[in-house]
Motif scaffolding. Structure first.
Motif: not given
Length: 473
Positions: A64-68, A75-77
């Motif tokens: 799972k990733y977070k893309a804002i 911002d990608f984590d």
């Protein structure tokens, strides 16, 4: 809700192993019918910016990733403990490229409820020996045909036995293409310029994930299918091989209009009547190790190695020219051509000189010049002390070429113990080759089901891919 699916093929490098690392030499790469598929589906129940990626064929393969998106910046984590370098690199940098090409509000809108990505590869990319043993089946083509599409490997990504068809390049290319398609940067037709963008982005993320700039023929084949390949100059990627690369520099470097991309792609197809067969050898070779040792030999013994290198380059080109001439002869007179193929399919290649006509003459030249390629690979093995065509493989390949209707047999790419290919003229020849493989004792030889397919990256619908909807349900 719009589902996006992109597909990219595996590869077989018929000629050009090692030489494709240098721009002055070409390789002849053939796409396979074994393909990777990336499916992107919008979600309604995920937090904004959440991207889930699942490879259901593997154990512990959910990330799972977070893309804002904020003010045109990404911002990608990663938000899971387990990591997948190829998937993570692909997502992060492809999304950066997308942001430079479409309005950031579109990206925000498509990420507003999260997206779900599923990635699967055809069974031929991975050894199915464990699966067959569990079902108490022999390792035969018929047994492989009975397995479900996209069957589970009962392994993790790090422990799975790959068959050498270029799984990481096909995966990367299908994921890049699916993202560019989903975020409306490219069209479903994948026009020429759009394919260039897919290629350039996929080359970059594949190299960055691997930690080095390779020859690139595997990504090139995943984009364009079968072709003659000449590599791009590595310097095109050097300035952006950085985890913290500037978004605008990345975007301009991979742009389809960037003339620094000097790779050459000349379309190719096997002539009519010629069929590709592949086998997985359960002995294992580590390609980077083989390449490193061969390059070390080339560096320490330049005169000796350059002689072999240049001769190989010449005969590799001749093999390609014979294939192209045979295709031309088919176009000129397909009746005479088909009659010759029929006659030759009933004879060993060593007896083809008995057959009259220009088609037979060209086929004899093809066989003789490919035999020279093999003898030079054997010479490279001897001089470099690297098993490019080891003696165990030589004996197996010779047994295959001693069958009626077999035009050639060889070790693809970097060689070693991973795989072999055969090119045959009839289904009967194919059956005879598989009998040799099944009875071979010196090495464990497992057939693969894929054949040559010159198509590159494509957009597909769910209904056209057997078994894909079952994986997603």
């Amino acid at each position: 809700m719009m589902t996006t699916i992109a597909s990219a093929p595996g590869k077989v490098l018929l000629t050009g192993g090692y030489l494709v690392l240098e721009q002055e030499f070409s390789g002849l790469v053939v796409g396979t019918s074994a393909r990777f598929y990336t499916v992107i589906r919008p979600q309604t129940d995920l937090t904004a910016g959440t991207i889930t990626v699942n490879s259901p064929q593997f154990e512990q393969a959910l990330w799972k990733y977070k893309a804002i998106v904020t003010q045109d910046k990404l911002d990608f984590d990663s938000i899971t403990e387990s990591r997948n370098k190829f998937v993570e690199t692909c997502l992060k940098y492809t999304l950066q490229v997308i942001l430079e090409r479409v309005n950031h509000s579109l990206v925000e809108q498509k990420l507003s409820h999260g997206i779900d990505i599923t990635i699967v590869g055809d069974n031929d990319f991975y050894s199915q020996r464990a699966q067959l043993e569990a079902k108490q089946l022999e390792n035969t083509a018929d047994a492989l045909s009975s397995l479900d599409p996209f069957c589970k490997t009962h392994a993790t990504l790090s422990t799975v036995h790959k068959t050498g068809l270029g799984s990481s390049a096909a995966l990367t290319t299908s994921l890049v293409a699916a993202l560019l398609l989903h975020f409306e940067v490219v069209s479903k037709e994948f026009k020429d310029k759009e394919k260039k963008l897919i290629h350039n982005v996929a080359q970059f993320v594949h190299c960055l994930a691997q930690g080095k700039v390779g020859s690139g023929f595997d990504v090139s084949s995943a984009v364009w299918g079968s072709h003659q390949y000449k590599r791009f100059h590595p310097d095109i990627l050097t300035p952006i091989m950085d985890e913290n690369v500037d978004q605008k520099l990345l975007s301009s470097s991979v742009d389809a209009d960037n003339l620094n991309w000097d790779n050459q792609v000349v379309p190719f197809q096997l002539p009519p009547g010629f069929d590709l067969m592949l086998a997985d050898i359960d002995a294992g070779s580590h390609t980077p190790t083989l390449v490193g040792k061969v390059l070390n030999w080339k560096k320490t013994k330049p005169e000796e190695s350059n002689l072999v290198w240049n001769q190989l380059g010449q005969f590799n080109l001749l093999v390609e020219q014979h294939f192209r001439e045979l295709s031309r002869l088919y176009t000129k007179d397909n009746t005479a051509y088909n009659q010759t193929i029929e006659l030759c399919s009933q004879l060993k290649s060593s007896d083809w000189a008995q057959v009259q006509g220009k088609v037979a003459e060209e086929m004899v030249k093809l066989v003789n010049d490919f035999n020279m390629v093999r003898s030079l690979l054997q010479k490279m093995t001897e001089l470099s002390q690297v098993p490019v065509e080891p003696q165990e493989q030589t004996r197996l390949l010779n047994a295959c070429t001693d069958i009626a209707g077999v035009a050639m047999a060889g070790v693809p790419g970097a060689g070693g113990y991973d795989a072999i290919f055969c090119i045959v003229l009839s289904n009967h020849s194919k059956q005879l080759v598989r009998k040799v493989w099944e009875s071979w004792k010196e090495l464990s030889v497992g057939p693969l089901l894929s054949h040559a397919d010159s198509n590159g990256v494509t957009s597909v619908s769910l209904a056209t891919v057997p078994g894909l909807s079952d994986i997603l349900s």
